[in-house]
Scaffold this motif. Structure first.
Motif, PDB file in Angstrom:
ATOM      1  N   UNK A  13       0.811  -1.215   0.000  1.00  0.00           N
ATOM      2  CA  UNK A  13       0.000   0.000   0.000  1.00  0.00           C
ATOM      3  C   UNK A  13       0.846   1.267   0.000  1.00  0.00           C
ATOM      4  N   UNK A  14       2.043   1.183   0.553  1.00  0.00           N
ATOM      5  CA  UNK A  14       2.873   2.373   0.755  1.00  0.00           C
ATOM      6  C   UNK A  14       3.070   3.207  -0.515  1.00  0.00           C
ATOM      7  N   UNK A  15       3.493   2.609  -1.656  1.00  0.00           N
ATOM      8  CA  UNK A  15       3.709   3.440  -2.849  1.00  0.00           C
ATOM      9  C   UNK A  15       2.448   4.147  -3.327  1.00  0.00           C
ATOM     10  N   UNK A  16       1.293   3.489  -3.191  1.00  0.00           N
ATOM     11  CA  UNK A  16       0.035   4.110  -3.596  1.00  0.00           C
ATOM     12  C   UNK A  16      -0.304   5.285  -2.681  1.00  0.00           C
ATOM     13  N   UNK A  17      -0.033   5.120  -1.395  1.00  0.00           N
ATOM     14  CA  UNK A  17      -0.287   6.199  -0.447  1.00  0.00           C
ATOM     15  C   UNK A  17       0.636   7.381  -0.707  1.00  0.00           C
ATOM     16  N   UNK A  18       1.890   7.098  -1.005  1.00  0.00           N
ATOM     17  CA  UNK A  18       2.852   8.162  -1.306  1.00  0.00           C
ATOM     18  C   UNK A  18       2.435   8.916  -2.572  1.00  0.00           C
ATOM     19  N   UNK A  19       2.014   8.168  -3.598  1.00  0.00           N
ATOM     20  CA  UNK A  19       1.575   8.789  -4.850  1.00  0.00           C
ATOM     21  C   UNK A  19       0.322   9.627  -4.638  1.00  0.00           C
ATOM     22  N   UNK A  20      -0.628   9.101  -3.876  1.00  0.00           N
ATOM     23  CA  UNK A  20      -1.871   9.825  -3.607  1.00  0.00           C
ATOM     24  C   UNK A  20      -1.592  11.147  -2.911  1.00  0.00           C
ATOM     25  N   UNK A  21      -0.789  11.102  -1.854  1.00  0.00           N
ATOM     26  CA  UNK A  21      -0.474  12.321  -1.110  1.00  0.00           C
ATOM     27  C   UNK A  21       0.251  13.330  -1.997  1.00  0.00           C
ATOM     28  N   UNK A  22       1.202  12.860  -2.815  1.00  0.00           N
ATOM     29  CA  UNK A  22       1.944  13.757  -3.684  1.00  0.00           C
ATOM     30  C   UNK A  22       1.066  14.433  -4.721  1.00  0.00           C
ATOM     31  N   UNK A  23       0.191  13.667  -5.361  1.00  0.00           N
ATOM     32  CA  UNK A  23      -0.694  14.232  -6.385  1.00  0.00           C
ATOM     33  C   UNK A  23      -1.651  15.247  -5.781  1.00  0.00           C
ATOM     34  N   UNK A  24      -2.226  14.923  -4.639  1.00  0.00           N
ATOM     35  CA  UNK A  24      -3.177  15.840  -3.997  1.00  0.00           C
ATOM     36  C   UNK A  24      -2.487  17.121  -3.539  1.00  0.00           C
ATOM     37  N   UNK A  25      -1.246  17.006  -3.095  1.00  0.00           N
ATOM     38  CA  UNK A  25      -0.516  18.198  -2.662  1.00  0.00           C
ATOM     39  C   UNK A  25      -0.167  19.093  -3.846  1.00  0.00           C
ATOM     40  N   UNK A  26       0.167  18.492  -4.994  1.00  0.00           N
ATOM     41  CA  UNK A  26       0.413  19.296  -6.191  1.00  0.00           C
ATOM     42  C   UNK A  26      -0.857  20.037  -6.595  1.00  0.00           C
ATOM     43  N   UNK A  27      -1.992  19.330  -6.518  1.00  0.00           N
ATOM     44  CA  UNK A  27      -3.268  19.926  -6.913  1.00  0.00           C
ATOM     45  C   UNK A  27      -3.813  20.879  -5.861  1.00  0.00           C
ATOM     46  N   UNK A  28      -3.338  20.740  -4.633  1.00  0.00           N
ATOM     47  CA  UNK A  28      -3.891  21.544  -3.540  1.00  0.00           C
ATOM     48  C   UNK A  28      -5.326  21.148  -3.239  1.00  0.00           C
ATOM     49  N   UNK A  29      -5.647  19.883  -3.473  1.00  0.00           N
ATOM     50  CA  UNK A  29      -7.023  19.405  -3.302  1.00  0.00           C
ATOM     51  C   UNK A  29      -7.072  18.280  -2.269  1.00  0.00           C
ATOM     52  N   UNK A  30      -8.210  18.168  -1.610  1.00  0.00           N
ATOM     53  CA  UNK A  30      -8.448  17.100  -0.622  1.00  0.00           C
ATOM     54  C   UNK A  30      -7.295  16.996   0.381  1.00  0.00           C
ATOM     55  N   UNK A  31      -6.851  18.153   0.847  1.00  0.00           N
ATOM     56  CA  UNK A  31      -5.724  18.145   1.783  1.00  0.00           C
ATOM     57  C   UNK A  31      -6.077  17.483   3.106  1.00  0.00           C
ATOM     58  N   UNK A  32      -7.366  17.405   3.411  1.00  0.00           N
ATOM     59  CA  UNK A  32      -7.788  16.698   4.617  1.00  0.00           C
ATOM     60  C   UNK A  32      -7.415  15.215   4.550  1.00  0.00           C
ATOM     61  N   UNK A  33      -7.214  14.710   3.313  1.00  0.00           N
ATOM     62  CA  UNK A  33      -6.777  13.336   3.118  1.00  0.00           C
ATOM     63  C   UNK A  33      -5.264  13.262   2.920  1.00  0.00           C
ATOM     64  N   UNK A  34      -4.714  14.182   2.121  1.00  0.00           N
ATOM     65  CA  UNK A  34      -3.288  14.148   1.804  1.00  0.00           C
ATOM     66  C   UNK A  34      -2.422  14.360   3.040  1.00  0.00           C
TER      67      UNK A  34
END
Length: 246
Positions: free
Chosen positions: A165-186
């Motif tokens: 799960x780790x790589x998917x979680x890292x990718x999810x957080x990175x993409x959301x932070x770039x977008x500035x979206x769903x930061x409550x999750x990122x």
């Protein structure tokens, strides 16, 4: 006789379905060294096997200079006093490549968006882009990554699925932070995996004093587990805290 007038003979595989890359490298190296090369193509498997048997060698290409067999590409590099890569040697090159390109991409995005290079947003993008690129490297061989990751990550050793799960979680957080979206999750995702990772690396390297390879750039790297690995995780933690405060 000067080097510029010396002759070399090169025997390399050039087949319809395969052109030996080391043969091309040997040819280019000889030419850079000023040699006139008699370039012999081994165009069939039969020709190649016959050449190997005749000269009692296991591989091609083979280079001959002034009638003396030098050997393969690595031997040729040694002959000219050049370095030869050790596939087992530790290296930080993959990490330098990731962080270097992430920094350039972040600066380019900042220039495009804001017309400036050193901005707060560029620093944010640098961390987020680094996370995404590192995730890509892990995901290209998830099984290999998980095998190496399980060697030191404390949570993965107790819950094996976390290694997948780790790589998917890292990718999810990175993409959301770039977008500035769903930061409550990122934010909590980055904080969680970064904190666990930092503790795991610190414990393995500085408490147990184990010499391990880092899975940060995938499961086939020779990057040593240590300060760089700790920095990667601390960057995620710092980014999560910054986003939370911001």
């Amino acid at each position: 006789m000067t080097t510029a007038t010396r002759q070399a003979s090169l025997y390399r595989m050039v087949m319809p379905q395969h052109v030996c890359p080391f043969g091309l490298k040997s040819l280019a190296l000889l030419k850079r060294q000023g040699y006139a090369v008699d370039d012999h193509w081994l165009e069939t498997r039969e020709q190649t096997d016959a050449f190997k048997a005749e000269h009692d060698v296991d591989t091609t290409p083979q280079t001959f200079i002034d009638g003396e067999r030098i050997g393969g590409h690595d031997d040729l590099r040694r002959h000219f006093g050049k370095s030869v890569r050790d596939p087992e040697a530790v290296t930080y090159q993959p990490v330098i490549a990731v962080f270097g390109m992430a920094a350039l991409m972040a600066l380019a995005a900042s220039w495009r968006a804001d017309g400036e290079l050193p901005t707060i947003r560029a620093a944010e993008w640098f961390v987020a882009i680094s996370m995404c690129v590192l995730a890509i490297l892990k995901l290209r061989d998830l099984e290999g990554f998980s095998n190496m990751f399980l060697g030191y990550d404390l949570l993965a050793q107790r819950w094996v699925r976390y290694a997948y799960l780790y790589p998917f979680a890292e990718a999810l957080a990175g993409v959301l932070m770039i977008a500035g979206a769903l930061l409550w999750l990122a934010i909590p995702v980055a904080l969680l995996i970064g904190s666990i990772g930092a503790v795991s690396v610190f414990y393995a390297v500085y408490v147990e004093r184990r010499e391990l390879k880092c899975a940060c750039v995938g499961g086939d790297s020779n990057v040593p587990l240590g300060f760089i690995s700790l920095t990667e995780n601390l960057m995620m933690v710092a980014m999560a805290i910054w986003m939370l405060i911001k």
